[in-house]
Motif scaffolding. Structure first.
Motif, PDB file in Angstrom:
ATOM      1  N   UNK A  30      -9.226  27.430 -40.168  1.00 20.73           N
ATOM      2  CA  UNK A  30     -10.403  26.615 -39.572  1.00 20.73           C
ATOM      3  C   UNK A  30     -11.369  26.474 -40.836  1.00 20.73           C
ATOM      4  N   UNK A  31     -11.588  27.573 -41.756  1.00 18.26           N
ATOM      5  CA  UNK A  31     -12.524  27.298 -42.727  1.00 18.26           C
ATOM      6  C   UNK A  31     -12.244  26.320 -43.550  1.00 18.26           C
ATOM      7  N   UNK A  32     -11.154  25.491 -43.365  1.00 18.78           N
ATOM      8  CA  UNK A  32     -11.076  24.473 -44.258  1.00 18.78           C
ATOM      9  C   UNK A  32     -12.069  23.334 -44.179  1.00 18.78           C
ATOM     10  N   UNK A  33     -12.511  23.199 -43.062  1.00 17.62           N
ATOM     11  CA  UNK A  33     -13.472  22.426 -42.707  1.00 17.62           C
ATOM     12  C   UNK A  33     -14.995  22.390 -43.098  1.00 17.62           C
ATOM     13  N   UNK A  34     -15.101  23.504 -43.708  1.00 14.30           N
ATOM     14  CA  UNK A  34     -16.475  23.921 -44.446  1.00 14.30           C
ATOM     15  C   UNK A  34     -16.679  23.608 -45.696  1.00 14.30           C
ATOM     16  N   UNK A  35     -17.782  22.830 -46.092  1.00 11.85           N
ATOM     17  CA  UNK A  35     -17.945  22.385 -47.638  1.00 11.85           C
ATOM     18  C   UNK A  35     -18.318  23.743 -48.241  1.00 11.85           C
ATOM     19  N   UNK A  36     -18.445  23.453 -49.776  1.00 16.10           N
ATOM     20  CA  UNK A  36     -18.771  24.725 -50.449  1.00 16.10           C
ATOM     21  C   UNK A  36     -20.340  25.116 -49.987  1.00 16.10           C
TER      22      UNK A  36
END
Length: 181
Positions: A30-36
């Protein structure tokens, strides 16, 4: 001394990686949705909680401070993986695909630690955990500034190097707190 530090580093990273794998099984990626910048802010929250507890001398939420340092390490590795996969839009990745990426960044960061320990003579061993926490927060402010500058620097290290430094500082704290034992 070098082999002791490498051994302790490997023990800490092994524990962090095991938690990362278990959370990946539980939550997926789910963390893949986060931008840097969002990942940077997650790391900031963890470092700020550590500092707040250090300053107050107590805590009301019973999560150990060591868990926050583990979170800093894993979120930094997540950030480095996100950078590696910047052109990959998939949200869900298998643990088997992530494990070599995790290992790549953990190994590259350990190499950086070995090089810096050679030059600095393991000065971190004489530092206080609170001072190392402050350095992590300083690195976070640097990363935020670099992010606000769209990743451009004039003479400074880039974002990746700062994430790697934060990993190493968090590992040092966990070693000093006997998390690896």
């Amino acid at each position: 001394m070098k082999t002791q530090t490498v051994s302790e580093y490997n023990q800490v990273i092994h524990l962090c990686k095991e938690l990362f794998k278990k959370k990946t099984i539980d939550y997926g990626t789910a963390w893949r949705i986060l931008r840097l910048p969002s990942i940077t802010d997650q790391i900031f929250i963890k470092a700020q909680r550590i500092r707040s507890i250090q300053e107050k001398g107590n805590q009301k939420v019973n999560d150990p401070v060591t868990d926050e340092f583990v979170g800093i390490i894993n979120y930094c590795i997540i950030a480095l993986i996100q950078i590696s996969l910047k052109n990959d839009e998939r949200l869900e990745l298998a643990v088997e695909e992530l494990e070599p990426l995790y290992d790549h960044w953990a190994n590259a960061t350990r190499s950086l630690l070995e090089d810096k320990n050679h030059d600095y003579g393991e000065a971190w061993r004489d530092m206080r955990v609170a001072s190392i926490t402050d350095i992590i927060l300083m690195k976070l402010y640097r990363v935020k500034q670099i992010e606000d500058n769209q990743g451009k620097t004039i003479v400074s290290e880039g974002i990746e190097a700062n994430y790697q430094d934060m990993i190493n500082y968090a590992v040092f704290c966990l070693i000093k707190l006997n998390y690896h034992a």
